[in-house]
Design a protein around this motif. Sequence first.
Motif, PDB file in Angstrom:
ATOM      1  N   VAL A 251       0.198 -11.433   1.527  1.00 19.42           N
ATOM      2  CA  VAL A 251      -1.081 -11.085   0.904  1.00 19.42           C
ATOM      3  C   VAL A 251      -1.572  -9.770   1.495  1.00 19.42           C
ATOM      4  CG1 VAL A 251      -3.472 -11.802   0.469  1.00 19.42           C
ATOM      5  CG2 VAL A 251      -1.647 -13.531   0.604  1.00 19.42           C
ATOM      6  N   ALA A 252      -2.102  -8.909   0.633  1.00 17.17           N
ATOM      7  CA  ALA A 252      -2.758  -7.675   1.070  1.00 17.17           C
ATOM      8  C   ALA A 252      -4.197  -7.711   0.564  1.00 17.17           C
ATOM      9  CB  ALA A 252      -2.038  -6.443   0.523  1.00 17.17           C
ATOM     10  N   VAL A 253      -5.115  -7.411   1.462  1.00 15.31           N
ATOM     11  CA  VAL A 253      -6.541  -7.427   1.111  1.00 15.31           C
ATOM     12  C   VAL A 253      -7.097  -6.021   1.333  1.00 15.31           C
ATOM     13  CG1 VAL A 253      -8.798  -8.455   1.554  1.00 15.31           C
ATOM     14  CG2 VAL A 253      -6.715  -9.841   1.819  1.00 15.31           C
ATOM     15  N   GLY A 254      -7.740  -5.465   0.315  1.00 14.96           N
ATOM     16  CA  GLY A 254      -8.248  -4.111   0.478  1.00 14.96           C
ATOM     17  C   GLY A 254      -9.336  -3.754  -0.518  1.00 14.96           C
ATOM     18  N   THR A 255      -9.860  -2.567  -0.347  1.00 14.92           N
ATOM     19  CA  THR A 255     -10.864  -2.019  -1.266  1.00 14.92           C
ATOM     20  C   THR A 255     -10.156  -1.235  -2.367  1.00 14.92           C
ATOM     21  OG1 THR A 255     -11.094  -0.094   0.182  1.00 14.92           O
ATOM     22  CG2 THR A 255     -12.674  -1.896   0.494  1.00 14.92           C
ATOM     23  N   PRO A 256     -10.793  -1.084  -3.519  1.00  9.77           N
ATOM     24  CA  PRO A 256     -10.137  -0.364  -4.626  1.00  9.77           C
ATOM     25  C   PRO A 256      -9.722   1.058  -4.272  1.00  9.77           C
ATOM     26  CG  PRO A 256     -12.027  -1.593  -5.432  1.00  9.77           C
ATOM     27  CD  PRO A 256     -12.072  -1.703  -3.947  1.00  9.77           C
ATOM     28  N   ALA A 257     -10.538   1.779  -3.507  1.00 11.01           N
ATOM     29  CA  ALA A 257     -10.213   3.174  -3.192  1.00 11.01           C
ATOM     30  C   ALA A 257      -8.932   3.267  -2.376  1.00 11.01           C
ATOM     31  CB  ALA A 257     -11.371   3.827  -2.439  1.00 11.01           C
ATOM     32  N   ARG A 258      -8.814   2.456  -1.344  1.00 10.08           N
ATOM     33  CA  ARG A 258      -7.632   2.525  -0.480  1.00 10.08           C
ATOM     34  C   ARG A 258      -6.397   1.970  -1.182  1.00 10.08           C
ATOM     35  NH1 ARG A 258      -7.137   3.382   4.910  1.00 10.08           N
ATOM     36  NH2 ARG A 258      -8.858   4.807   4.402  1.00 10.08           N
ATOM     37  N   VAL A 259      -6.534   0.864  -1.869  1.00  5.57           N
ATOM     38  CA  VAL A 259      -5.390   0.280  -2.571  1.00  5.57           C
ATOM     39  C   VAL A 259      -4.925   1.210  -3.690  1.00  5.57           C
ATOM     40  CG1 VAL A 259      -4.645  -1.634  -4.045  1.00  5.57           C
ATOM     41  CG2 VAL A 259      -5.986  -2.096  -1.983  1.00  5.57           C
ATOM     42  N   GLY A 260      -5.851   1.817  -4.399  1.00  2.00           N
ATOM     43  CA  GLY A 260      -5.472   2.747  -5.459  1.00  2.00           C
ATOM     44  C   GLY A 260      -4.653   3.911  -4.931  1.00  2.00           C
ATOM     45  N   ARG A 261      -5.051   4.439  -3.790  1.00  2.00           N
ATOM     46  CA  ARG A 261      -4.307   5.555  -3.197  1.00  2.00           C
ATOM     47  C   ARG A 261      -2.914   5.112  -2.758  1.00  2.00           C
ATOM     48  NH1 ARG A 261      -6.058   9.074   2.205  1.00  2.00           N
ATOM     49  NH2 ARG A 261      -4.242  10.484   2.171  1.00  2.00           N
ATOM     50  N   LEU A 262      -2.809   3.955  -2.142  1.00  2.13           N
ATOM     51  CA  LEU A 262      -1.503   3.445  -1.707  1.00  2.13           C
ATOM     52  C   LEU A 262      -0.581   3.191  -2.895  1.00  2.13           C
ATOM     53  CD1 LEU A 262      -2.798   0.968   1.028  1.00  2.13           C
ATOM     54  CD2 LEU A 262      -1.418   3.018   1.459  1.00  2.13           C
ATOM     55  N   LEU A 263      -1.135   2.720  -4.005  1.00  6.54           N
ATOM     56  CA  LEU A 263      -0.328   2.495  -5.205  1.00  6.54           C
ATOM     57  C   LEU A 263       0.132   3.819  -5.805  1.00  6.54           C
ATOM     58  CD1 LEU A 263      -2.387  -0.339  -6.943  1.00  6.54           C
ATOM     59  CD2 LEU A 263      -0.033  -0.538  -6.116  1.00  6.54           C
ATOM     60  N   ALA A 264      -0.801   4.784  -5.879  1.00  3.68           N
ATOM     61  CA  ALA A 264      -0.476   6.070  -6.491  1.00  3.68           C
ATOM     62  C   ALA A 264       0.591   6.819  -5.704  1.00  3.68           C
ATOM     63  CB  ALA A 264      -1.742   6.915  -6.611  1.00  3.68           C
ATOM     64  N   GLU A 265       0.602   6.659  -4.393  1.00  6.40           N
ATOM     65  CA  GLU A 265       1.547   7.399  -3.559  1.00  6.40           C
ATOM     66  C   GLU A 265       2.793   6.591  -3.218  1.00  6.40           C
ATOM     67  OE1 GLU A 265      -0.498   9.021  -0.208  1.00  6.40           O
ATOM     68  OE2 GLU A 265      -1.945  10.139  -1.446  1.00  6.40           O
ATOM     69  N   GLY A 266       2.925   5.396  -3.814  1.00 10.09           N
ATOM     70  CA  GLY A 266       4.143   4.607  -3.661  1.00 10.09           C
ATOM     71  C   GLY A 266       4.248   3.801  -2.389  1.00 10.09           C
ATOM     72  N   LEU A 268       2.527   1.147  -1.773  1.00  7.01           N
ATOM     73  CA  LEU A 268       2.496  -0.236  -2.276  1.00  7.01           C
ATOM     74  C   LEU A 268       3.380  -0.315  -3.503  1.00  7.01           C
ATOM     75  CD1 LEU A 268      -1.185  -1.613  -2.126  1.00  7.01           C
ATOM     76  CD2 LEU A 268       0.839  -2.629  -1.096  1.00  7.01           C
ATOM     77  N   LYS A 269       4.241  -1.300  -3.552  1.00  8.68           N
ATOM     78  CA  LYS A 269       5.154  -1.455  -4.675  1.00  8.68           C
ATOM     79  C   LYS A 269       4.787  -2.700  -5.477  1.00  8.68           C
ATOM     80  CE  LYS A 269       9.035   0.996  -2.563  1.00  8.68           C
ATOM     81  NZ  LYS A 269       8.197   1.616  -1.504  1.00  8.68           N
ATOM     82  N   ILE A 270       5.059  -2.612  -6.768  1.00 10.59           N
ATOM     83  CA  ILE A 270       4.680  -3.666  -7.702  1.00 10.59           C
ATOM     84  C   ILE A 270       5.938  -4.206  -8.390  1.00 10.59           C
ATOM     85  CG2 ILE A 270       3.400  -4.186  -9.815  1.00 10.59           C
ATOM     86  CD1 ILE A 270       1.573  -3.720  -7.471  1.00 10.59           C
ATOM     87  N   THR A 271       5.970  -5.508  -8.576  1.00  5.66           N
ATOM     88  CA  THR A 271       7.025  -6.151  -9.362  1.00  5.66           C
ATOM     89  C   THR A 271       6.376  -7.082 -10.392  1.00  5.66           C
ATOM     90  OG1 THR A 271       7.270  -8.141  -7.988  1.00  5.66           O
ATOM     91  CG2 THR A 271       8.483  -6.154  -7.295  1.00  5.66           C
ATOM     92  N   LYS A 272       7.195  -7.680 -11.214  1.00 11.36           N
ATOM     93  CA  LYS A 272       6.657  -8.600 -12.217  1.00 11.36           C
ATOM     94  C   LYS A 272       6.094  -9.863 -11.572  1.00 11.36           C
ATOM     95  CE  LYS A 272      11.131 -10.818 -13.056  1.00 11.36           C
ATOM     96  NZ  LYS A 272      12.161 -11.166 -14.079  1.00 11.36           N
ATOM     97  N   ASN A 273       6.387 -10.083 -10.300  1.00  7.91           N
ATOM     98  CA  ASN A 273       5.851 -11.260  -9.595  1.00  7.91           C
ATOM     99  C   ASN A 273       4.552 -10.956  -8.838  1.00  7.91           C
ATOM    100  OD1 ASN A 273       8.021 -12.998 -10.345  1.00  7.91           O
ATOM    101  ND2 ASN A 273       9.299 -12.100  -8.737  1.00  7.91           N
ATOM    102  N   THR A 274       4.133  -9.673  -8.840  1.00  8.74           N
ATOM    103  CA  THR A 274       2.921  -9.299  -8.111  1.00  8.74           C
ATOM    104  C   THR A 274       1.686  -9.787  -8.864  1.00  8.74           C
ATOM    105  OG1 THR A 274       4.021  -7.305  -7.274  1.00  8.74           O
ATOM    106  CG2 THR A 274       1.608  -7.393  -7.133  1.00  8.74           C
ATOM    107  N   VAL A 275       0.729 -10.275  -8.101  1.00  9.90           N
ATOM    108  CA  VAL A 275      -0.537 -10.739  -8.665  1.00  9.90           C
ATOM    109  C   VAL A 275      -1.669  -9.950  -8.014  1.00  9.90           C
ATOM    110  CG1 VAL A 275      -2.144 -12.677  -8.865  1.00  9.90           C
ATOM    111  CG2 VAL A 275       0.326 -13.066  -9.146  1.00  9.90           C
ATOM    112  N   ILE A 276      -2.538  -9.416  -8.852  1.00  9.05           N
ATOM    113  CA  ILE A 276      -3.734  -8.707  -8.359  1.00  9.05           C
ATOM    114  C   ILE A 276      -4.950  -9.561  -8.669  1.00  9.05           C
ATOM    115  CG2 ILE A 276      -5.156  -6.638  -8.571  1.00  9.05           C
ATOM    116  CD1 ILE A 276      -2.650  -5.104  -9.320  1.00  9.05           C
ATOM    117  N   LEU A 277      -5.663  -9.959  -7.642  1.00 11.24           N
ATOM    118  CA  LEU A 277      -6.846 -10.805  -7.801  1.00 11.24           C
ATOM    119  C   LEU A 277      -8.115  -9.999  -7.526  1.00 11.24           C
ATOM    120  CD1 LEU A 277      -5.751 -14.159  -6.063  1.00 11.24           C
ATOM    121  CD2 LEU A 277      -5.754 -13.592  -8.517  1.00 11.24           C
TER     122      LEU A 277
END
Length: 323
Positions: A251-266, A268-277
Amino acid sequence: MTKGVKDGMAYEESRGDDLEDGLEVDQDFLASPGASGSGSSVGDGDGVMGDEEVVDEGEFFSDPEAEEQSRSRNLQAGAKRKGDDGEEDDATRTAEKKRRKKEREKRRKARRHQAHSPSSFSKPLSHLATSELFQLLLSSIRDTFPAASPMEIEDLQIPENQLLPALDTEHIGSVPEQSLLKDRLHPFLTDKKLPPSTPRVIVLSLSGLRCADVVREVKSIPGHGEVAKLFAKHLKYEDQVNYLAKTRTMVAVGTPARVGRLLAEGALKITKNTVILLDASFHDSKKRTLLTLPEARTELWKSVFSGKARDTIIKGGARVGAF
């Protein structure tokens, strides 16, 4: 008495003087300019007597041209005052129209927000049907970007087929010390084979303080695995990138600003099994949530669900839910 004196007496007598005959006249007086018979005489103090015209005090001689100019100036001044008053009235009416329009828009927004706010539902967000959750998120997008066109709104929407279905009510209570988060997380905490930088669940909360509370709650759930803390004032961004690269996190817990940056810069990786709550039920002291607090919802839709971060989520097949 000389003839000149006599003539002078005769002259004086002709002007009405009551000088008796035989009265001698002072020669010095006769020699003075004021006593000579040259035509000038001493006035009574009200004006200058003689050949010059006497103008009485208080008498006014008007100039027709000056009067016309004065009248024209008065008319122009009156017209200017009238024009100024007219402009002021127009400005007042325009300001009043804008104020009324703003109030109407505010009431419409409040009604729309109330119709699709978490508190408007009689059941937890984790139990909303996908159509209800879709409308809830759509309302937040519209409130965040009120001037956006329908096409721009559509570019930010989360496809309904990628929203999590309502939680199965038959399994409620299966985990001790139940909470909405535990209910939502429990079905996804069984996968132990996770590569680094690819958490099974990403929880988005509206602030760092709320993230810290969520982290403690997640750690109380058996089998949670590692929990990544992706918010400011805990680890620097570079340290979080290194942590994700080396650690298998459930589990990763974060704020939208930090998580968005980590996703945009790779990072954080996403798969079809990833769930965003979306931690959308929690509200701060002013009753604002992740979907209604302006700063948080702006980061949510601009940093997480737009640009490269959005491509990572949508193309990666991640599913989105709320609790």
